[in-house]
Every structure is written in C-alpha cells, then in structure tokens.
Scaffold this motif. Structure first.
Motif, short mmCIF file in Angstrom:
data_model
loop_
_atom_site.label_atom_id
_atom_site.label_comp_id
_atom_site.label_asym_id
_atom_site.label_seq_id
_atom_site.Cartn_x
_atom_site.Cartn_y
_atom_site.Cartn_z
N GLY A 1 0.80 -1.21 0.00
CA GLY A 1 0.00 0.00 0.00
C GLY A 1 0.84 1.26 0.00
O GLY A 1 2.07 1.20 0.06
N PRO A 2 0.14 2.39 -0.10
CA PRO A 2 -1.32 2.48 -0.11
C PRO A 2 -1.92 2.06 -1.45
O PRO A 2 -1.34 2.29 -2.51
N ILE A 3 -3.09 1.42 -1.37
CA ILE A 3 -3.86 1.03 -2.55
C ILE A 3 -4.98 2.04 -2.72
O ILE A 3 -5.82 2.19 -1.83
N ALA A 4 -4.98 2.75 -3.83
CA ALA A 4 -6.02 3.75 -4.09
C ALA A 4 -7.24 3.06 -4.70
O ALA A 4 -7.14 2.40 -5.73
N VAL A 5 -8.36 3.21 -4.03
CA VAL A 5 -9.61 2.59 -4.48
C VAL A 5 -10.61 3.69 -4.81
O VAL A 5 -10.86 4.58 -4.00
N ALA A 6 -11.18 3.64 -6.01
CA ALA A 6 -12.23 4.56 -6.43
C ALA A 6 -13.50 3.77 -6.69
O ALA A 6 -13.46 2.64 -7.18
N ASP A 7 -14.63 4.34 -6.33
CA ASP A 7 -15.91 3.63 -6.46
C ASP A 7 -16.11 3.09 -7.87
O ASP A 7 -16.02 3.82 -8.86
N GLY A 8 -16.36 1.79 -7.95
CA GLY A 8 -16.73 1.17 -9.20
C GLY A 8 -15.62 0.95 -10.20
O GLY A 8 -15.85 0.41 -11.28
N LYS A 9 -14.40 1.34 -9.86
CA LYS A 9 -13.29 1.19 -10.81
C LYS A 9 -12.52 -0.09 -10.51
O LYS A 9 -12.14 -0.34 -9.36
#
Length: 255
Positions: free
Chosen positions: A200-208
C-alpha cells in the motif's frame, strides 16, 4: 534502528522520548525520526505505543496481574488512558480481551457487505504466496487506513491457506493491505513463527476495477510493527487458539 527497537522492548515501563531514541541510534533527532519512519513505515512514537500494547496483551493472557498493574508495567500512568488506547487499538477493553483468552470476535459479528453506504464499491483481489520452506497457517488479511494492523479493518478475509483472495465491496479511499499468519502446527508448547506481508497504499475509487495484487508472506522482522487487533497475532500463540476453518469475509460498521 534495531538497537533502538530493542531498547524500547527492554524499557517499556519507562518514559522514553524521541531524544532518548535518537541518542541510542546516535543520530540527530530529525534524521532519526526520518530514518525510523522509512524503515518501519510508522513514527517512533507509534511503534513504541504498539510495543507497549502488544506487551499488555501478552500479560493479560499469561499473568494474573490486574489491569492497573499491567498498565503501569507498560508505561501508562493512568489506567483510564491505557484502557482507552487499548480499546481503540485492539477493538475491545483489556478485561474483555482477557475474558475471552485473546480470541474475541470484533471481525465476525457485524453486518455483511453491501448493507450500508452508497455507491458502487470496488473489489480488491489477488494471490497470497509463501516460500516453499515456510509453513504458514490460517491467514488473516485486512484493509487498514495506515501501515499498522489495529482497530477495525474496513474489510477482511480469513484464508485457510495461501492462494487466491477477494475482498469485495471495498469503499473508496487509500488503504493498506496487511496479511498475517502464524506457522502451521503450533500449540501452547511450541510457538509458531509469525509471517507478514503488507502492500500500500492502494487507491480505491468507487466502481473502478483494480489490478490483481500479489502478497508474499515472509517471517516477521523486528522492524515490522506489531498487530494490535484482537485476532490472529502473536499473542494467540499463548492460548493455541485457532482461526475459523473457512474463508470468511466481513464488512464492518463505519467503513
């Protein structure tokens, strides 16, 4: 850095300042703080606090000392401050942790994924690997806000063995994926080796969609921060407690 961490471990009940640590490392305070963060991933103060709480967990399971006595032994002058930090980091009070022998269940008594929040969340998936000559047991994986496994992970899964994993319904944000395991076949008379992996950090975006990630378990080093949540960690070696026999994924409130 190793010399400083060993000095912390040997003096958990004593007041230790950043100046004390820098002198032990024979660095300037600024250079020491920067190097310590680079080596361990967290600040010297947070590492010391984690060591103190880890020792408190051990004493709660292996001694009949009162919570007040333990709080003083690990460097807290106020039992109220100790209890508050313990609950915040471990997930339960010191008394509850002792009552359940270290194996309490903050990770499996909450709502299932998808019952709270809005928007289309994402999935983090990949594989856990280990060296051919290592024998990790059950593997606890969780997504945390920073580099230390404490409090409640936003998502987690328990694997019976290394292999593929999927963490679904992951909310948007930047998360650290931390995996921990105790060597297979341990019991109360034979402490198993602790294996760790972090990414990490792991960047998470909604629905991607996210790319698949690989996690390699390795033996825990002195530079790795202790895990503080009340689940699969070093203190469970004392009781011989086992993780669940099936892979289990849980969403937690507040994620």
């Amino acid at each position: 850095m190793e010399r400083v961490i060993r000095a912390m471990q040997d003096n958990l009940g004593e007041p230790i300042t950043i100046d004390d640590m820098a002198r032990t490392a024979m660095f300037s305070k600024f250079h020491f703080s920067r190097m310590f963060q680079r080596v361990t991933g967290i600040s010297p103060g947070r590492f010391l606090s984690a060591l103190r709480l880890q020792e408190a967990k051990r004493l709660l399971l292996t001694s009949s000392l009162t919570v007040a006595d333990i709080s003083h032994l690990v460097g807290y002058n106020s039992i109220g401050t100790f209890s508050s930090r313990f609950r915040m980091s471990v997930g339960v009070s010191p008394t509850t942790y002792r009552q359940f022998g270290g194996l309490v269940a903050p990770l499996d008594e909450h709502l299932r994924p998808g019952r709270h929040g809005h928007g289309e969340h994402s999935v983090v998936r990949g594989h856990v690997h280990h060296a051919a000559d290592s024998r990790p047991g059950h593997i606890l994986m969780g997504l945390f806000p920073d580099r230390i496994a404490q409090g409640m992970p936003v998502r987690h899964i328990t694997l019976a063995e290394a292999g593929a994993f999927t963490l679904s319904d992951v909310p948007a944000g930047k998360w650290y994926l931390i995996a921990r395991s105790v060597g297979a076949g341990f019991d109360t008379h034979e402490a198993g080796e602790v294996y760790v992996s972090a990414l990490g950090p792991i960047a998470v975006a909604d629905g991607k969609p996210l790319r698949s990630v690989d996690m390699w378990l390795r033996p825990r080093l002195i530079f790795d921060p202790p895990a503080l949540l009340a689940q699969l960690d070093e203190t469970m070696l004392v009781t011989g407690a086992r993780a669940p026999d099936r892979a289990e994924e849980t969403a937690l409130p507040g994620a």
